[in-house]
Structure formats: C-alpha cells, structure tokens
Design a protein around this motif. Structure first.
Motif, mmCIF file in Angstrom:
data_model
loop_
_atom_site.group_PDB
_atom_site.id
_atom_site.type_symbol
_atom_site.label_atom_id
_atom_site.label_comp_id
_atom_site.label_asym_id
_atom_site.label_seq_id
_atom_site.Cartn_x
_atom_site.Cartn_y
_atom_site.Cartn_z
ATOM 1 N N ALA A 92 0.841 -1.206 0.000
ATOM 2 C CA ALA A 92 0.000 0.000 0.000
ATOM 3 C C ALA A 92 0.874 1.253 0.000
ATOM 4 C CB ALA A 92 -0.944 -0.005 1.203
ATOM 5 N N VAL A 93 1.923 1.246 0.797
ATOM 6 C CA VAL A 93 2.840 2.390 0.841
ATOM 7 C C VAL A 93 3.526 2.555 -0.518
ATOM 8 C CG1 VAL A 93 4.960 3.295 1.876
ATOM 9 C CG2 VAL A 93 3.199 2.286 3.334
ATOM 10 N N ALA A 94 3.979 1.461 -1.095
ATOM 11 C CA ALA A 94 4.646 1.530 -2.399
ATOM 12 C C ALA A 94 3.714 2.102 -3.459
ATOM 13 C CB ALA A 94 5.142 0.140 -2.808
ATOM 14 N N ALA A 95 2.455 1.685 -3.440
ATOM 15 C CA ALA A 95 1.493 2.194 -4.429
ATOM 16 C C ALA A 95 1.276 3.691 -4.260
ATOM 17 C CB ALA A 95 0.164 1.452 -4.303
ATOM 18 N N THR A 96 1.214 4.163 -3.025
ATOM 19 C CA THR A 96 0.997 5.594 -2.810
ATOM 20 C C THR A 96 2.246 6.395 -3.167
ATOM 21 O OG1 THR A 96 1.546 5.441 -0.450
ATOM 22 C CG2 THR A 96 -0.777 5.218 -1.049
ATOM 23 N N GLU A 97 3.427 5.849 -2.874
ATOM 24 C CA GLU A 97 4.662 6.545 -3.249
ATOM 25 C C GLU A 97 4.786 6.630 -4.771
ATOM 26 O OE1 GLU A 97 7.536 4.248 -1.036
ATOM 27 O OE2 GLU A 97 7.479 5.668 0.648
ATOM 28 N N THR A 98 4.412 5.560 -5.474
ATOM 29 C CA THR A 98 4.425 5.569 -6.935
ATOM 30 C C THR A 98 3.470 6.641 -7.463
ATOM 31 O OG1 THR A 98 4.991 3.227 -7.038
ATOM 32 C CG2 THR A 98 3.953 4.178 -8.998
ATOM 33 N N ALA A 99 2.378 6.871 -6.736
ATOM 34 C CA ALA A 99 1.400 7.890 -7.124
ATOM 35 C C ALA A 99 1.841 9.293 -6.713
ATOM 36 C CB ALA A 99 0.036 7.570 -6.518
ATOM 37 N N GLY A 100 3.034 9.418 -6.093
ATOM 38 C CA GLY A 100 3.582 10.722 -5.766
ATOM 39 C C GLY A 100 3.262 11.242 -4.381
ATOM 40 N N LEU A 101 2.716 10.407 -3.499
ATOM 41 C CA LEU A 101 2.414 10.851 -2.141
ATOM 42 C C LEU A 101 3.597 10.577 -1.222
ATOM 43 C CD1 LEU A 101 -0.770 9.623 -3.105
ATOM 44 C CD2 LEU A 101 -0.972 11.439 -1.431
ATOM 45 N N ALA A 102 3.782 11.433 -0.253
ATOM 46 C CA ALA A 102 4.928 11.341 0.649
ATOM 47 C C ALA A 102 4.673 10.368 1.786
ATOM 48 C CB ALA A 102 5.248 12.722 1.223
ATOM 49 N N SER A 103 5.701 9.612 2.116
ATOM 50 C CA SER A 103 5.665 8.733 3.272
ATOM 51 C C SER A 103 6.052 9.543 4.504
ATOM 52 C CB SER A 103 6.634 7.568 3.071
ATOM 53 O OG SER A 103 6.665 6.754 4.218
ATOM 54 N N ILE A 104 5.313 9.376 5.581
ATOM 55 C CA ILE A 104 5.627 10.053 6.849
ATOM 56 C C ILE A 104 6.386 9.101 7.767
ATOM 57 C CG2 ILE A 104 4.640 11.089 8.934
ATOM 58 C CD1 ILE A 104 2.327 12.069 7.176
ATOM 59 N N ALA A 105 5.935 7.848 7.820
ATOM 60 C CA ALA A 105 6.596 6.842 8.654
ATOM 61 C C ALA A 105 6.508 5.501 7.939
ATOM 62 C CB ALA A 105 5.933 6.768 10.029
ATOM 63 N N PRO A 106 7.627 4.771 7.845
ATOM 64 C CA PRO A 106 7.637 3.490 7.137
ATOM 65 C C PRO A 106 6.906 2.400 7.926
ATOM 66 C CG PRO A 106 9.729 3.833 8.224
ATOM 67 C CD PRO A 106 8.919 5.093 8.434
ATOM 68 N N PRO A 107 6.635 1.268 7.300
ATOM 69 C CA PRO A 107 5.972 0.166 8.013
ATOM 70 C C PRO A 107 6.744 -0.247 9.260
ATOM 71 C CG PRO A 107 5.978 -0.262 5.652
ATOM 72 C CD PRO A 107 6.853 0.956 5.880
ATOM 73 N N ILE A 108 6.001 -0.436 10.335
ATOM 74 C CA ILE A 108 6.587 -0.860 11.607
ATOM 75 C C ILE A 108 5.593 -1.779 12.309
ATOM 76 C CG2 ILE A 108 5.704 1.166 12.854
ATOM 77 C CD1 ILE A 108 8.332 1.043 14.524
ATOM 78 N N GLU A 109 6.119 -2.839 12.927
ATOM 79 C CA GLU A 109 5.252 -3.726 13.695
ATOM 80 C C GLU A 109 4.975 -3.085 15.046
ATOM 81 O OE1 GLU A 109 5.098 -8.192 15.585
ATOM 82 O OE2 GLU A 109 6.207 -7.900 13.694
ATOM 83 N N THR A 110 3.707 -2.978 15.393
ATOM 84 C CA THR A 110 3.299 -2.321 16.637
ATOM 85 C C THR A 110 3.181 -3.334 17.777
ATOM 86 O OG1 THR A 110 0.931 -2.652 16.308
ATOM 87 C CG2 THR A 110 1.926 -0.704 15.260
ATOM 88 N N PRO A 111 3.166 -2.838 19.008
ATOM 89 C CA PRO A 111 2.961 -3.739 20.153
ATOM 90 C C PRO A 111 1.570 -4.381 20.130
ATOM 91 C CG PRO A 111 3.748 -1.586 20.886
ATOM 92 C CD PRO A 111 3.449 -1.480 19.427
ATOM 93 N N PHE A 112 0.639 -3.784 19.386
ATOM 94 C CA PHE A 112 -0.713 -4.343 19.319
ATOM 95 C C PHE A 112 -0.898 -5.236 18.096
ATOM 96 C CE2 PHE A 112 -1.358 -0.397 16.956
ATOM 97 C CZ PHE A 112 -0.664 0.523 17.729
ATOM 98 N N ARG A 113 0.227 -5.758 17.563
ATOM 99 C CA ARG A 113 0.247 -6.785 16.540
ATOM 100 C C ARG A 113 -0.392 -6.372 15.226
ATOM 101 N NH1 ARG A 113 3.336 -9.691 15.745
ATOM 102 N NH2 ARG A 113 2.164 -11.495 15.135
ATOM 103 N N SER A 114 0.023 -5.197 14.761
ATOM 104 C CA SER A 114 -0.336 -4.793 13.406
ATOM 105 C C SER A 114 0.900 -4.170 12.764
ATOM 106 C CB SER A 114 -1.515 -3.818 13.406
ATOM 107 O OG SER A 114 -1.177 -2.614 14.057
ATOM 108 N N LEU A 115 0.889 -4.143 11.447
ATOM 109 C CA LEU A 115 1.984 -3.534 10.699
ATOM 110 C C LEU A 115 1.454 -2.209 10.171
ATOM 111 C CD1 LEU A 115 4.881 -3.932 9.685
ATOM 112 C CD2 LEU A 115 3.901 -4.990 7.624
#
Length: 153
Positions: A92-115
């Motif tokens: 999803a991040v790659a698709a938005t970056e390809t569309a020219g949108l800026a990433s604020i924070a890269p994928p990270i695994e959270t303590p509540f078990r989501s990416l």
C-alpha cells in the motif's frame, strides 16, 4: 442499546483537488465507486467503499502514543487521520509513493500486533495503513486489550 443505530459511517472529505483525491482513493487504493447525485459544473461527489467502518475515539495522550509507536515525527502535525486496514502495508505504501504521495513513517510492527505505516494523503489528511498480524480473537486474549469500561483509570 438503541434500535436506531447507524448502518454506515460516511467520512466526508472536502477538497479543492477533487481529481487528485479521487485518483488516490479510487484508482491508487482501489476503493470501488458507487453512483451518487450531483448537479453539474463544480458540484462533484464520489462515494467510495472502504470496507467496514469503525470510529476510534482517542485522547491526545493516546494519539501521541500511536505517533510514537508508528515512528511519526513530532513535526508531522495533524488533527484528523484516516486509518485503512489493508492486506499488505508495504505494498500500500509503495502504491501511494508511486502515485507521488509522501511517506511520513515506514511500516513498523506495533505492540498491538499490526503492521502500520503513515503517508500524507490528499486534502491535508494523514493516512495510516494497518495490516493485522493476527486475528482479533487472539489479540483480545493479550495483555492490554480490553474495552474502556473494563480498563483501569
């Protein structure tokens, strides 16, 4: 419980760049569009399906905690944010970056078990993509998962 509970949550995003926002939500994220009524000229509307909707109420302290968990810089500034569950956060991040949108924070695994990852979406909205890494039933059995009325204050 009321017998007249809501059947649908509709988030209305007013934007000066309608075409850009429509391209992002419909074409980049793949949200199907349904027919909607508008007159003509600048009177434009698109109703896009985003799956199941929930409302997440959060105190400023909790929002700051989520920012920290997601690795969002303090200078990101926001008051409204959309969180979208996806099957594959990095894709999803790659698709938005390809569309020219800026990433604020890269994928990270959270303590509540989501990416989770955060991008700057159209019309000034920040968007968090989240991919659940285990079923809700499993998460509910973990420490820290409870409802607000059961939580200690």
């Amino acid at each position: 419980m009321t017998t007249n509970r809501p059947k649908q949550l509709r988030l209305i995003i007013e934007t000066d760049d309608f075409d850009g926002a429509l391209r992002f939500y419909r074409d980049v994220l793949g949200m199907p569009e349904q027919a909607a009524f508008a007159t003509e000229g600048d009177d434009r509307v698109a109703i896009l399906h985003a799956g199941i909707a929930t409302i997440e109420l959060a105190t400023p302290a909790h929002a700051a905690n989520i920012d920290e968990v997601e690795g969002v810089p303090e200078s990101a500034g926001h008051s409204l944010r959309i969180a979208l569950e996806v099957d594959d956060t990095p894709a999803a991040v790659a698709a938005t970056e390809t569309a020219g949108l800026a990433s604020i924070a890269p994928p990270i695994e959270t303590p509540f078990r989501s990416l989770n990852a955060r991008i700057q979406g159209p019309a000034g909205w920040q968007i968090t993509f989240f991919q659940e890494l285990e079923p809700l039933e499993t998460r509910e059995s973990r420490e820290g998962f409870t409802t607000d009325d059961e939580r200690e204050r």
